[in-house]
Scaffold this active site. Sequence first.
Site, PDB file in Angstrom:
ATOM      1  N   HIS A  63     -23.271  15.026 -42.951  1.00 22.12           N
ATOM      2  CA  HIS A  63     -23.387  14.123 -43.725  1.00 22.12           C
ATOM      3  C   HIS A  63     -22.211  13.219 -44.178  1.00 22.12           C
ATOM      4  O   HIS A  63     -21.218  13.586 -43.331  1.00 22.12           O
ATOM      5  CB  HIS A  63     -23.541  14.699 -45.237  1.00 22.12           C
ATOM      6  N   THR A 101     -19.456  12.229 -45.818  1.00 25.29           N
ATOM      7  CA  THR A 101     -18.161  12.813 -46.237  1.00 25.29           C
ATOM      8  C   THR A 101     -17.609  13.398 -44.887  1.00 25.29           C
ATOM      9  O   THR A 101     -16.717  13.251 -44.318  1.00 25.29           O
ATOM     10  CB  THR A 101     -18.142  13.510 -47.220  1.00 25.29           C
ATOM     11  N   SER A 141     -20.015   6.368 -49.659  1.00 27.06           N
ATOM     12  CA  SER A 141     -19.377   7.739 -49.293  1.00 27.06           C
ATOM     13  C   SER A 141     -18.869   7.583 -47.794  1.00 27.06           C
ATOM     14  O   SER A 141     -17.951   8.366 -47.371  1.00 27.06           O
ATOM     15  CB  SER A 141     -20.281   9.078 -49.055  1.00 27.06           C
TER      16      SER A 141
END
Length: 537
Positions: A174, A176, A113
């Site tokens: 996080h 993303t 990601s």
Amino acid sequence: MNGIALLFFSSFAYICAAIPQFPEQEKEPKFWRDWAQRTLTKALSLQRLNTNIAKNAILFLGDGMGIPTVTAARILKGQMNGFSGEETQLEMDKFPHVALAKTYNTNAQVPDSAGTATAYLCGVKANEGTVGVSAAAVRSQCNTTFGNEVTSILKWAKDAGKSVGIVTTTRVNHATPSAAYAHCVDRDWYSDGEMPPEAIQGGCKDIARQLLENIPNIDVIMGGGRKYMYPKNTPDVEYPNEYKANGTRRDGRRLVDEWKSSKGNQAAHYVWNKNQLLALNPHKVDYLLGLFEPADMQYDLERDKQMDPSLAEMVEVAIKILQKNPKGFYLLVEGKWPACGRIDHGHHEGKAKQALHEAVQMDIAVGKAGVLTSEEDTLTVVTADHSHVFTFGGYTLRGNSIFGLAPMQSDVDNKPFTSILYGNGPGFKLSNGERENISTIDYKQNNYLAQSAVPLQMETHGGEDVAVFAKGPLAHLLHGVHEQNYIPHVIAYATCIGQNTEHCKGGYPVPCGASSLTSTLSNLLSFLILSLLLCWP
Ligand SMILES: *[C@@H]1O[C@H](CO)[C@@H](O)[C@H](O)[C@H]1NC(C)=O
Ligand SMILES: *[C@@H]1O[C@H](CO)[C@@H](O)[C@H](O)[C@H]1NC(C)=O
Ligand SMILES: *[C@@H]1O[C@H](CO)[C@@H](O)[C@H](O)[C@H]1NC(C)=O
Ligand SMILES: [Zn+2]
């Protein structure tokens, strides 16, 4: 060959023996022809391309929301509303333009990601595990950061005077969301408490800190991740007795307090629960920081509906705040598939039901955003960073519960199997040396681990392309099989921000597409060829 044919026909015979339930009208050819004709009329209207300049752009990122997840979520959403499900249209299904994105990272065939976020936010492919740095940076090597930073579309939008926002169901630092504002060679450096001392000495900064320092004045930030904002051992406001919720920072900083005081006497609001959020009047909020959990937010199925807002509730407040800017806004919304967003997290844990409910929540948020904005001036893109080794099959009948069994047993071990399965993950289980007999198990419960072929504690990402759904100005520039890093270039072009704004001077982008006569003719031709192919027998 014979064996395969036999297998196919015997399973088919099995299906035909049962009676699938479907609406009576579907027996009428007219029903299908009329529906197709309505779709055709809509498709023909797309010849008048929307070449407006986009004032606003919204990117919905379903973390881990591969195409099998989209299809399964569509069936689930339909079944939640009392239908058989397959014929349901998700909000994202209604978008007129769809493309595929190739998700590989520079050093990984199956991506993560962080590297993918760098692609679809910064427009540059990168190594897995790194955010906001080019592929010249090496994961976890602090000294490869400097000089390799790449900026994101969130920054381009802010520099152009737009309002910007980040809404996620994961922690706000996080992988993303972090590529939108941070330059970090390690996605796991959430706060300085997670960083090796050499990296801190080498001048690298943790991601939580970069959130509040790199792009000052991000207008809206919502998600989880409180603990990374407070000094070590600081008890959490909601879970004061949970040691895992304690603050993590070694530098003693209280980033939330710093954020608030940096805004002076502007209307800056920090909220940590749903009531505080919904009590705000968005028309009177300049800046909003909402941190609703110590780390990631709960799966929607487990969400405390009193304390924590849904993704759609967060999106609604965000858009209402951002919309006040006459120059428009850019909003990044991440919905997790249970392992990465929560969609991703659910899949990683092998919990398909959690993952699919997250995907449905994201679709509800897409619908909410559609009501609050107009296709005339807002480019909306819905995509995923990567897929998962999630699948569903087994010749299930129309209307079969998406969490149900295939209508047959294995012709090898004579046991039933669920339609949903994983290629790998924690759902691998043997009992007495054999595949588990799930007849006596509640495979529809929220946390059931669907069976997998290979035992792994964490199910992995999948490597196939993901879908890109687009509507609004210049959405048709997303039209084929693209590299994932192309996406922000399109959004930037459409909104007249970033590196490429020549076309904006006259007020409108260069007209796209052929003359209307040529395109009418070519449409007619493809329609004829298609009709021939479809109706040949
Ligand atoms: C960067 O750090 C690594 C250790 O993490 C070291 O081996 C390398 O020599 C350093 N490179 C430079 C250019 O300082
Ligand atoms: C976490 O915070 C509590 C206060 O709620 C404190 O008593 C405890 O020592 C802290 N635990 C750790 C490991 O820091
Ligand atoms: C699986 O369990 C069901 C219910 O207990 C039982 O009827 C069936 O025979 C079992 N199948 C096998 C192959 O063990
Ligand atoms: Zn993941």
